[in-house]
Design an enzyme around this catalytic site. Structure first.
Site, mmCIF file in Angstrom:
data_model
loop_
_atom_site.group_PDB
_atom_site.id
_atom_site.type_symbol
_atom_site.label_atom_id
_atom_site.label_comp_id
_atom_site.label_asym_id
_atom_site.label_seq_id
_atom_site.Cartn_x
_atom_site.Cartn_y
_atom_site.Cartn_z
ATOM 1 N N ASP A 1 65.897 43.236 -0.147
ATOM 2 C CA ASP A 1 65.333 43.508 -1.476
ATOM 3 C C ASP A 1 66.418 43.330 -2.540
ATOM 4 O O ASP A 1 66.783 44.270 -3.209
ATOM 5 C CB ASP A 1 64.711 44.912 -1.535
ATOM 6 C CG ASP A 1 65.708 46.021 -1.217
ATOM 7 O OD1 ASP A 1 66.752 45.731 -0.598
ATOM 8 O OD2 ASP A 1 65.442 47.179 -1.595
ATOM 9 N N PHE B 1 67.894 55.986 0.152
ATOM 10 C CA PHE B 1 66.864 55.290 -0.612
ATOM 11 C C PHE B 1 65.931 54.436 0.248
ATOM 12 O O PHE B 1 64.703 54.543 0.145
ATOM 13 C CB PHE B 1 67.518 54.421 -1.693
ATOM 14 C CG PHE B 1 66.542 53.591 -2.487
ATOM 15 C CD1 PHE B 1 65.817 54.151 -3.523
ATOM 16 C CD2 PHE B 1 66.341 52.246 -2.180
ATOM 17 C CE1 PHE B 1 64.904 53.394 -4.251
ATOM 18 C CE2 PHE B 1 65.441 51.485 -2.901
ATOM 19 C CZ PHE B 1 64.718 52.058 -3.942
ATOM 20 N N ASN B 2 66.476 53.551 1.091
ATOM 21 C CA ASN B 2 65.624 52.640 1.855
ATOM 22 C C ASN B 2 64.627 53.391 2.731
ATOM 23 O O ASN B 2 63.481 52.961 2.887
ATOM 24 C CB ASN B 2 66.476 51.722 2.744
ATOM 25 C CG ASN B 2 67.192 50.651 1.963
ATOM 26 O OD1 ASN B 2 66.839 50.344 0.830
ATOM 27 N ND2 ASN B 2 68.219 50.068 2.567
ATOM 28 N N ASP C 1 72.593 43.616 -1.276
ATOM 29 C CA ASP C 1 71.840 42.619 -0.491
ATOM 30 C C ASP C 1 72.387 41.222 -0.750
ATOM 31 O O ASP C 1 72.468 40.397 0.163
ATOM 32 C CB ASP C 1 70.354 42.615 -0.875
ATOM 33 C CG ASP C 1 69.674 43.952 -0.727
ATOM 34 O OD1 ASP C 1 68.994 44.159 0.273
ATOM 35 O OD2 ASP C 1 69.829 44.791 -1.640
ATOM 36 N N THR D 1 67.751 45.216 5.210
ATOM 37 C CA THR D 1 68.632 45.900 4.266
ATOM 38 C C THR D 1 67.844 46.522 3.117
ATOM 39 O O THR D 1 68.411 46.852 2.070
ATOM 40 C CB THR D 1 69.701 44.939 3.718
ATOM 41 O OG1 THR D 1 69.060 43.845 3.035
ATOM 42 C CG2 THR D 1 70.582 44.403 4.829
ATOM 43 N N HIS E 1 76.724 48.705 0.521
ATOM 44 C CA HIS E 1 76.105 49.176 1.758
ATOM 45 C C HIS E 1 75.640 48.063 2.709
ATOM 46 O O HIS E 1 75.956 48.063 3.902
ATOM 47 C CB HIS E 1 74.877 50.041 1.428
ATOM 48 C CG HIS E 1 75.128 51.139 0.460
ATOM 49 N ND1 HIS E 1 75.605 52.372 0.840
ATOM 50 C CD2 HIS E 1 74.952 51.210 -0.887
ATOM 51 C CE1 HIS E 1 75.706 53.165 -0.213
ATOM 52 N NE2 HIS E 1 75.323 52.480 -1.277
ATOM 53 N N ASP E 2 74.840 47.138 2.178
ATOM 54 C CA ASP E 2 74.023 46.282 3.046
ATOM 55 C C ASP E 2 74.787 45.352 3.977
ATOM 56 O O ASP E 2 74.388 45.174 5.138
ATOM 57 C CB ASP E 2 73.035 45.486 2.196
ATOM 58 C CG ASP E 2 71.987 46.369 1.542
ATOM 59 O OD1 ASP E 2 71.778 47.492 2.035
ATOM 60 O OD2 ASP E 2 71.385 45.943 0.543
ATOM 61 N N ASN F 1 64.497 47.770 -4.118
ATOM 62 C CA ASN F 1 65.396 47.950 -5.258
ATOM 63 C C ASN F 1 64.723 47.592 -6.576
ATOM 64 O O ASN F 1 64.993 48.207 -7.609
ATOM 65 C CB ASN F 1 66.652 47.094 -5.079
ATOM 66 C CG ASN F 1 67.611 47.674 -4.072
ATOM 67 O OD1 ASN F 1 67.723 48.877 -3.928
ATOM 68 N ND2 ASN F 1 68.314 46.797 -3.358
#
Length: 309
Positions: free
Chosen positions: A10, A165-166, A15, A124, A239-240, A39
Site C-alpha cells: 500500500d 497499523f496494518n 513500501d 507490507t 518498516h516494510d 496507507n
C-alpha cells in the site's frame, strides 16, 4: 537461488523502499505487485505502485486489489504518508498499464501456475488481499513457500496502544492469515523500529549519486518530518523492507516459533497481536515472530540493492 515473490503493498514511503529493494536485488524476481487500501485509498496507492515501478524499470504485472477491509471501513494514514500516500516526491507517469485482473486473482494465478513452494508472499500492508485469496482458492495455502509480513508486534502498537497499523486496519483478515496452516513470519514493530533512516543512512543513499538514490533521499525528507511530528522519532523507522530483507537473507532477522492470534473484538485491544510465549506451552507452530534485527546488515542489503538500479 532466485526468490520469486508477490509484493502485496500500500505505497507508502516504506513500501516504496521495499519495492526498490525487490527491484534491485539480484536474488529476487518480482512475480507480481498487488495493491490494497491502507496507507491511502486504493486508487492512490495503486498510482504510487505504478510510478515506483516505472522509476525502477519493473515489468511484472501490477494489479489493484481490495479497496476496503473484509468487514470494516478503511482507515488510512495521511498524517504519516501525506494525502497522496507518497508526499515529498514526484513520480513519473506510469509506463505500463494496470493489469485488468483483480489482485486476488493475480495472486492465485501466479501461485497456482508456479511449482509448489516457489512463491513467497511479502505483504507490507493490511492483509485483506491475502485473506481473500485464501478464501477464493484454499489450495494456495499448501503451495506458497512462506508468508513474510510487516505488521503487528509483541510488546507495542503504533496506531493504538495495543495495535500496529496494518493489523488494525483489517484484524479479521490478519487472524485468517495467522491461523492458516502455512509458514508465516510476523515482522513487527519490535524489530522494524530499529530500522531507522538515520542521517548516516540517508547520506549513503545520497552518495549513490543515482536518480533512484536521490529519490529515496527525497522520500526520507518527508518521512523524517512526519514521523518526528506524529511519533517523535528523530529518525523514521522504515518498516516494510525488513519483511523482504529477512526473506533474502534470513540471518538479518532473529525469529521465535510461536502461535499468534489477533484480537478482533476488544474495546481497547482490537488489532493486538497476541504471541504465545509461556515457557510451559508447546511452541511448535507454523507462525514465527521477529525478535531481533541486524541493523547494519539490513541497511547494507537495502543500499547495495537500490544502488544497482
Amino acid at each position: 537461488m532466485t526468490l520469486r515473490i508477490i509484493l502485496d503493498c500500500d505505497p507508502g514511503h516504506d513500501d516504496a523502499v521495499a519495492i526498490l529493494l525487490a527491484a534491485g536485488n539480484p536474488h529476487v524476481e518480482i512475480a507480481a505487485i498487488t495493491t490494497v487500501g491502507g496507507n491511502q485509498t486504493l486508487e492512490k496507492v495503486t498510482r504510487n505502485a505504478l510510478g515506483i515501478a516505472t522509476l525502477a524499470g519493473i515489468s511484472a504485472p501490477i494489479a489493484a486489489g481490495c479497496a476496503t477491509p473484509l468487514v470494516r471501513d478503511l482507515v488510512t494514514s495521511p498524517e504519516i504518508h501525506g494525502e497522496s500516500g507518497l508526499d515529498g516526491v514526484t513520480l513519473p507517469e506510469p509506463a505500463m498499464e494496470l493489469d485488468r485482473r483483480h489482485a486476488v486473482d493475480v495472486m492465485i494465478d501466479v501461485v497456482m501456475s508456479a511449482e509448489p513452494g516457489t512463491i513467497t508472499l511479502v505483504p507490507t500492508g493490511p492483509l485483506t488481499n491475502i485473506a481473500m485469496a485464501m478464501r477464493k482458492q484454499p489450495e494456495i495455502i499448501g503451495r506458497v513457500r512462506e508468508v513474510s509480513l510487516m505488521g503487528g508486534g509483541m510488546n507495542l502498537g503504533n496506531a493504538t496502544t495495543a495495535a500496529e497499523f496494518n493489523i488494525l486496519v483489517d484484524p479479521e483478515a490478519a487472524n485468517l492469515v495467522f491461523s492458516a496452516p502455512w509458514q508465516v513470519t510476523m515482522v513487527g514493530l519490535d524489530v522494524t523500529h530499529e530500522a531507522q533512516a538515520t542521517p548516516d543512512v540517508v547520506d549513503r543513499f545520497r552518495e549513490l549519486g543515482t536518480p533512484i538514490g536521490n529519490f529515496v533521499v527525497d522520500l526520507m525528507a518527508f518521512f523524517i518530518e512526519s514521523n518526528k511530528l506524529e511519533q517523535r522519532f528523530t529518525a523514521p523507522p522504515v518498516h516494510d523492507p525488513v519483511a523482504l530483507a529477512r526473506v533474502i537473507d534470513p540471518s538479518i532477522v532473529d525469529t521465535l516459533n510461536a502461535k499468534i492470534v489477533v484480537e478482533t473484538e476488544g474495546t481497547y485491544t482490537t488489532g493486538m497481536t497476541l504471541v504465545e510465549r509461556r515457557p510451559w506451552i508447546n511452541h511448535v507452530s507454523t507462525t514465527h515472530v521477529a525478535t531481533g534485527l541486524d541493523v547494519a546488515k539490513f541497511w547494507d542489503l537495502v543500499i547495495d540493492s537500490i544502488g544497482r538500479l
